[in-house]
Design a protein around this motif. Structure first.
Motif, mmCIF file in Angstrom:
data_model
loop_
_atom_site.group_PDB
_atom_site.id
_atom_site.type_symbol
_atom_site.label_atom_id
_atom_site.label_comp_id
_atom_site.label_asym_id
_atom_site.label_seq_id
_atom_site.Cartn_x
_atom_site.Cartn_y
_atom_site.Cartn_z
ATOM 1 N N VAL A 1 0.840 -1.204 0.000
ATOM 2 C CA VAL A 1 0.000 0.000 0.000
ATOM 3 C C VAL A 1 0.872 1.249 0.000
ATOM 4 C CG1 VAL A 1 -1.665 1.327 1.371
ATOM 5 C CG2 VAL A 1 -2.010 -1.126 1.026
ATOM 6 N N ARG A 2 1.882 1.285 0.886
ATOM 7 C CA ARG A 2 2.730 2.467 1.042
ATOM 8 C C ARG A 2 3.618 2.726 -0.175
ATOM 9 N NH1 ARG A 2 7.483 1.730 2.939
ATOM 10 N NH2 ARG A 2 6.839 0.018 4.308
ATOM 11 N N GLU A 3 4.221 1.677 -0.730
ATOM 12 C CA GLU A 3 5.227 1.845 -1.776
ATOM 13 C C GLU A 3 4.680 1.770 -3.200
ATOM 14 O OE1 GLU A 3 8.139 -1.137 -0.929
ATOM 15 O OE2 GLU A 3 8.593 -0.294 1.048
ATOM 16 N N GLU A 4 3.608 1.011 -3.411
ATOM 17 C CA GLU A 4 3.127 0.775 -4.763
ATOM 18 C C GLU A 4 1.786 1.451 -5.074
ATOM 19 O OE1 GLU A 4 4.957 -0.837 -7.019
ATOM 20 O OE2 GLU A 4 6.518 -1.316 -5.570
ATOM 21 N N ILE A 5 0.858 1.362 -4.155
ATOM 22 C CA ILE A 5 -0.496 1.832 -4.449
ATOM 23 C C ILE A 5 -0.667 3.322 -4.183
ATOM 24 C CG2 ILE A 5 -2.933 1.577 -3.854
ATOM 25 C CD1 ILE A 5 -2.283 -1.408 -3.288
ATOM 26 N N MET A 6 -0.315 3.779 -2.996
ATOM 27 C CA MET A 6 -0.566 5.170 -2.629
ATOM 28 C C MET A 6 0.198 6.181 -3.477
ATOM 29 S SD MET A 6 -2.958 5.301 -0.449
ATOM 30 C CE MET A 6 -3.776 3.793 -0.917
ATOM 31 N N PRO A 7 1.483 5.959 -3.793
ATOM 32 C CA PRO A 7 2.177 6.958 -4.623
ATOM 33 C C PRO A 7 1.508 7.163 -5.977
ATOM 34 C CG PRO A 7 3.786 5.545 -3.569
ATOM 35 C CD PRO A 7 2.417 4.930 -3.310
ATOM 36 N N GLY A 8 0.992 6.101 -6.569
ATOM 37 C CA GLY A 8 0.322 6.211 -7.851
ATOM 38 C C GLY A 8 -0.998 6.964 -7.769
ATOM 39 N N LEU A 9 -1.572 6.980 -6.574
ATOM 40 C CA LEU A 9 -2.829 7.695 -6.370
ATOM 41 C C LEU A 9 -2.624 9.092 -5.808
ATOM 42 C CD1 LEU A 9 -4.941 4.796 -4.806
ATOM 43 C CD2 LEU A 9 -5.028 5.655 -7.152
ATOM 44 N N LEU B 1 -1.842 9.713 -2.700
ATOM 45 C CA LEU B 1 -2.412 9.732 -1.353
ATOM 46 C C LEU B 1 -1.375 9.324 -0.325
ATOM 47 C CD1 LEU B 1 -5.777 7.927 -2.181
ATOM 48 C CD2 LEU B 1 -5.413 10.381 -1.913
ATOM 49 N N ASP B 2 -1.617 9.711 0.924
ATOM 50 C CA ASP B 2 -0.739 9.362 2.031
ATOM 51 C C ASP B 2 -1.189 8.028 2.627
ATOM 52 O OD1 ASP B 2 1.335 10.227 4.104
ATOM 53 O OD2 ASP B 2 -0.443 9.825 5.346
ATOM 54 N N ALA B 3 -0.267 7.084 2.749
ATOM 55 C CA ALA B 3 -0.599 5.749 3.241
ATOM 56 C C ALA B 3 -1.152 5.779 4.667
ATOM 57 C CB ALA B 3 0.624 4.836 3.170
ATOM 58 N N GLU B 4 -0.575 6.601 5.525
ATOM 59 C CA GLU B 4 -1.066 6.646 6.903
ATOM 60 C C GLU B 4 -2.490 7.187 6.961
ATOM 61 O OE1 GLU B 4 0.197 8.141 11.350
ATOM 62 O OE2 GLU B 4 1.711 8.059 9.766
ATOM 63 N N ASP B 5 -2.791 8.179 6.140
ATOM 64 C CA ASP B 5 -4.170 8.679 6.051
ATOM 65 C C ASP B 5 -5.115 7.581 5.574
ATOM 66 O OD1 ASP B 5 -3.418 11.191 6.927
ATOM 67 O OD2 ASP B 5 -3.376 12.068 4.908
ATOM 68 N N PHE B 6 -4.661 6.804 4.584
ATOM 69 C CA PHE B 6 -5.465 5.694 4.086
ATOM 70 C C PHE B 6 -5.788 4.712 5.202
ATOM 71 C CE2 PHE B 6 -5.335 1.215 2.902
ATOM 72 C CZ PHE B 6 -6.493 1.118 2.149
ATOM 73 N N TRP B 7 -4.745 4.268 5.937
ATOM 74 C CA TRP B 7 -4.960 3.270 6.987
ATOM 75 C C TRP B 7 -5.852 3.810 8.098
ATOM 76 C CZ3 TRP B 7 -4.497 -1.373 5.578
ATOM 77 C CH2 TRP B 7 -3.470 -1.801 4.736
ATOM 78 N N ASN B 8 -5.671 5.076 8.460
ATOM 79 C CA ASN B 8 -6.523 5.664 9.497
ATOM 80 C C ASN B 8 -7.977 5.754 9.035
ATOM 81 O OD1 ASN B 8 -4.553 5.996 11.522
ATOM 82 N ND2 ASN B 8 -3.827 7.859 10.573
ATOM 83 N N SER B 9 -8.194 6.122 7.781
ATOM 84 C CA SER B 9 -9.554 6.168 7.239
ATOM 85 C C SER B 9 -10.153 4.763 7.155
ATOM 86 C CB SER B 9 -9.559 6.803 5.851
ATOM 87 O OG SER B 9 -9.169 8.148 5.927
ATOM 88 N N PHE B 10 -9.357 3.808 6.722
ATOM 89 C CA PHE B 10 -9.810 2.421 6.633
ATOM 90 C C PHE B 10 -10.192 1.893 8.017
ATOM 91 C CE2 PHE B 10 -8.752 -2.211 6.177
ATOM 92 C CZ PHE B 10 -9.791 -2.525 5.318
ATOM 93 N N SER B 11 -9.386 2.217 9.000
ATOM 94 C CA SER B 11 -9.680 1.816 10.374
ATOM 95 C C SER B 11 -11.014 2.399 10.840
ATOM 96 C CB SER B 11 -8.554 2.283 11.304
ATOM 97 O OG SER B 11 -8.868 2.007 12.642
ATOM 98 N N GLN B 12 -11.253 3.660 10.527
ATOM 99 C CA GLN B 12 -12.512 4.308 10.922
ATOM 100 C C GLN B 12 -13.709 3.646 10.237
ATOM 101 O OE1 GLN B 12 -12.935 6.733 13.329
ATOM 102 N NE2 GLN B 12 -15.051 6.083 13.039
ATOM 103 N N ILE B 13 -13.549 3.318 8.947
ATOM 104 C CA ILE B 13 -14.624 2.635 8.215
ATOM 105 C C ILE B 13 -14.931 1.285 8.862
ATOM 106 C CG2 ILE B 13 -15.198 1.493 6.031
ATOM 107 C CD1 ILE B 13 -13.590 3.818 4.677
ATOM 108 N N LEU B 14 -13.892 0.522 9.187
ATOM 109 C CA LEU B 14 -14.099 -0.773 9.835
ATOM 110 C C LEU B 14 -14.794 -0.613 11.179
ATOM 111 C CD1 LEU B 14 -10.758 -2.640 9.085
ATOM 112 C CD2 LEU B 14 -12.990 -2.990 8.014
ATOM 113 N N ASN B 15 -14.385 0.383 11.949
ATOM 114 C CA ASN B 15 -15.028 0.620 13.245
ATOM 115 C C ASN B 15 -16.496 0.985 13.072
ATOM 116 O OD1 ASN B 15 -12.752 0.087 14.787
ATOM 117 N ND2 ASN B 15 -12.066 2.204 14.738
ATOM 118 N N ASP B 16 -16.798 1.836 12.092
ATOM 119 C CA ASP B 16 -18.181 2.225 11.824
ATOM 120 C C ASP B 16 -19.019 1.016 11.410
ATOM 121 O OD1 ASP B 16 -17.443 4.822 12.400
ATOM 122 O OD2 ASP B 16 -17.466 5.492 10.311
#
Length: 64
Positions: free
Chosen positions: A25-33, A35-50
């Motif tokens: 996610v950090r090295e391959e996916i996020m740079p191409g998009l 986006l910041d990987a840590e922001d992605f993981w924090n948002s993903f965590s919030q979605i899972l919690n919701d």
């Protein structure tokens, strides 16, 4: 069958992530998009919690 290696995990927020997935996610996916990987993981965590809260609420409603 592959067993989950829980000894070597990357912790971001409330998530415990396999290092290979975190690196992908950090090295391959996020740079191409752009986006910041840590922001992605924090948002993903919030979605899972919701979703967990919603699912738990629905399960409790069906028990009564």
């Amino acid at each position: 069958m592959n067993q989950l290696n829980t000894e070597k995990r990357v912790t971001i927020g409330s998530l415990s992530i396999d290092p290979s997935l975190e690196a992908l996610v950090r090295e391959e996916i996020m740079p191409g998009l752009g986006l910041d990987a840590e922001d992605f993981w924090n948002s993903f965590s919030q979605i899972l919690n919701d979703l967990t809260t919603v699912s738990y609420t629905h399960l409790r409603a069906h028990e009564t």
